[in-house]
Scaffold this motif. Structure first.
Motif, short mmCIF file in Angstrom:
data_model
loop_
_atom_site.label_atom_id
_atom_site.label_comp_id
_atom_site.label_asym_id
_atom_site.label_seq_id
_atom_site.Cartn_x
_atom_site.Cartn_y
_atom_site.Cartn_z
N GLU B 211 -10.42 5.46 -0.81
CA GLU B 211 -9.54 4.37 -1.23
C GLU B 211 -8.21 4.43 -0.50
O GLU B 211 -7.68 3.45 -0.02
CB GLU B 211 -9.30 4.43 -2.74
N GLN B 212 -7.67 5.67 -0.41
CA GLN B 212 -6.38 5.84 0.24
C GLN B 212 -6.45 5.43 1.71
O GLN B 212 -5.56 4.75 2.22
CB GLN B 212 -5.93 7.29 0.13
N ILE B 213 -7.53 5.88 2.37
CA ILE B 213 -7.70 5.52 3.78
C ILE B 213 -7.76 3.99 3.90
O ILE B 213 -7.12 3.39 4.76
CB ILE B 213 -8.97 6.18 4.36
N GLY B 214 -8.50 3.39 2.97
CA GLY B 214 -8.61 1.92 2.96
C GLY B 214 -7.25 1.27 2.81
O GLY B 214 -6.91 0.33 3.55
N VAL B 215 -6.43 1.81 1.89
CA VAL B 215 -5.11 1.23 1.63
C VAL B 215 -4.21 1.35 2.85
O VAL B 215 -3.60 0.38 3.29
CB VAL B 215 -4.46 1.91 0.40
N THR B 216 -4.19 2.57 3.45
CA THR B 216 -3.32 2.74 4.61
C THR B 216 -3.77 1.85 5.77
O THR B 216 -2.94 1.29 6.48
CB THR B 216 -3.28 4.21 5.08
N ALA B 217 -5.10 1.75 5.94
CA ALA B 217 -5.61 0.91 7.02
C ALA B 217 -5.19 -0.56 6.79
O ALA B 217 -4.80 -1.26 7.71
CB ALA B 217 -7.13 1.02 7.09
N HIS B 218 -5.25 -0.96 5.52
CA HIS B 218 -4.90 -2.34 5.18
C HIS B 218 -3.42 -2.61 5.43
O HIS B 218 -3.03 -3.66 5.93
CB HIS B 218 -5.25 -2.58 3.70
N ALA B 219 -2.60 -1.60 5.08
CA ALA B 219 -1.15 -1.76 5.22
C ALA B 219 -0.76 -1.95 6.66
O ALA B 219 0.21 -2.63 6.97
CB ALA B 219 -0.43 -0.55 4.64
N ARG B 220 -1.52 -1.33 7.57
CA ARG B 220 -1.20 -1.50 8.97
C ARG B 220 -1.53 -2.92 9.38
O ARG B 220 -1.12 -3.42 10.37
CB ARG B 220 -2.04 -0.52 9.82
#
Lengths: 232, 220
Positions: B211-220
């Motif tokens: 989930e965290q990886i998904g969130v950071t990827a999305h934020a970029r």
């Protein structure tokens, strides 16, 4: 086909040569180290283990004979009498418990019977004054926890061994009344053991162990009782 | 026969900690199940078994590591087994010297440490390739992980099945203990419950990470 096999054979023999010397050296060396270590530890622990064994037996004997403070070991000889341990006679060991004044308070005798899960070894206390068994302690058993191990903890069952009749018959060769386990709540005579409901097989085995121990040891004890009393 | 230097592990806290959690021999690798199920009916038995296994594990791994360049691979298993059996015999005498009652409670399972696959697994997969210091630390961690796992089973089974912990009574006298817990089926129940808990924790951690990886990827 034949040509093929002939061609393959030399290549197969060339593949890994077994390092025979290295293998011998390694296995020999490791076996040597192993033997040395085991022998050292064995030598070191042998007296400690023997001492532990002695303390454990003593603890069990004093558990069934709480008034005793000194223990002497005897063996039941072939002739049906007793002899001190170390006098050359061989047989089952009987432990004599003496109090501080040197009076014989009782004897601890061992009985074995097959229970629910293998043999049960029990130590019983025999009191020559009342001619009865006055205590019990299971030395080893594999009985089911919660059922069979009640033999050592159930207060109602232990009451059986406060004064369990073990008188000899007129000839002095066997018990007048063999010790038996009866169904829970039906004990009516002093040589009967009140069984544990739910642990019938274990408590029956306890009765057989008590009977075996008493049948074997009590005649010898009673024969040499006067001599035993002087052995403190 | 010279080893490649890059297969050698550097000594880090992880060398020790892996055995406790990430590669726990019982809860993750499911090795050495026989003593795990058989002698964990009380906390004391579990602790003694864990410590005995740790001793054998550490000593045999260190000796294997010391001799690693000297053992031809054709006879390596035979050599490891002789080394393990030596230390098991030493532990066997040691426990008899410490307490015969404990020795009787552990029964044949002390001798059976020889066949414990945690130990042979460590010798084959780790000690035969690594330096002495890392081997020592790693096998100590594995041993600690094994002991902790045995204790986890032992305490639960003793509390539920006997109403005691280390022989001290926890409940009033009229408490009827759950005897099945100290019988063999109880071992399976408790092991299953612990495995459930561990897998659930691991899955939750993995899910959070993705989930965290998904969130950071999305934020970029």
């Amino acid at each position: 086909m034949t040509a093929d096999t002939q061609q393959q054979t030399p290549t197969e023999t060339r593949v890994p040569s077994t390092p025979a010397w290295a293998m011998l050296r390694t296995l020999g060396g490791i076996a040597l180290i192993s033997g040395l270590l085991v022998a050292l530890v064995y030598q070191f622990t042998l007296p400690i283990i023997a001492e532990n064994q002695r303390v454990l037996t003593e603890k069990a004997v004093f558990h069934v004979l709480p008034e005793a403070s000194v223990k002497h070991d005897f063996v039941i000889t072939d002739k049906g009498g007793l002899a001190p341990v170390g006098s050359g006679a061989e047989g089952e060991v009987v432990y004599g418990g003496y109090d501080a004044q040197g009076h014989l308070v009782g004897l601890a005798i061992t009985g074995v019977a097959v229970g629910y899960a293998g043999p049960i070894r029990v130590l019983f206390a025999y009191d020559p004054d009342c001619r009865c068994l006055t205590g019990s302690k299971v030395l080893s058993s594999n009985e089911t926890p919660g059922f069979g191990d009640k033999l050592d903890f159930d207060p109602v069952f232990l009451k059986n061994f406060e004064e369990l009749d073990a008188r000899l018959d007129a000839e002095g060769k066997a018990l007048a009344n063999p010790i038996v386990t009866v169904k829970h709540g039906t004990k009516s005579r002093p040589w009967e053991i009140d069984g544990i409901s739910g642990a019938t097989i274990s408590s029956k085995a306890m009765g057989r162990a008590a009977n075996a121990a008493a049948q074997h040891a009590v005649p010898a004890i009673e024969r040499d009782l006067a001599w035993l009393k002087q052995q403190h | 026969m010279a080893e490649l230097p890059d297969t050698r592990e550097k000594l880090t806290p992880d060398t020790f900690l892996r055995g406790l959690w990430e590669e726990n021999p019982v809860f993750v690798m499911l090795l050495g199940m026989c003593p795990v199920l058989a002698v964990t009916s009380t906390t004391m038995n579990a602790l003694a078994m864990g410590l005995a296994t740790t001793f054998v594990l550490v000593c045999s791994s260190m000796l294997v590591s010391l001799l690693r360049n000297w053992i031809p691979k054709q006879v390596r298993i035979a050599s490891y087994i002789v080394i393990i059996a030596t230390f098991v015999t030493i532990v066997d005498y040691g426990i008899q010297a410490i307490s015969l009652e404990l020795y009787a409670a552990l029964g044949a399972f002390i001798q059976l440490i020889v066949a414990n696959c945690v130990i042979l697994g460590r010798a084959e997969a780790y000690a035969s390739k690594q330096r002495l210091t890392t081997t020592f630390v790693n096998s100590l961690g594995m041993g600690a992980g094994f002991t902790l796992a045995l204790l986890a089973l032992g305490t639960v089974r003793e509390i539920l099945g006997n109403g005691t912990i280390l022989g001290i009574s926890l409940f009033p006298a009229d408490f009827q203990p759950w005897i099945v817990m100290i019988l063999p089926p109880g071992g399976f129940f408790v092991l299953g419950a612990w495995l459930l808990l561990f897998n659930w924790l691991r899955l939750r951690k993995e899910r959070k990470q993705t989930e965290q990886i998904g969130v950071t990827a999305h934020a970029r």
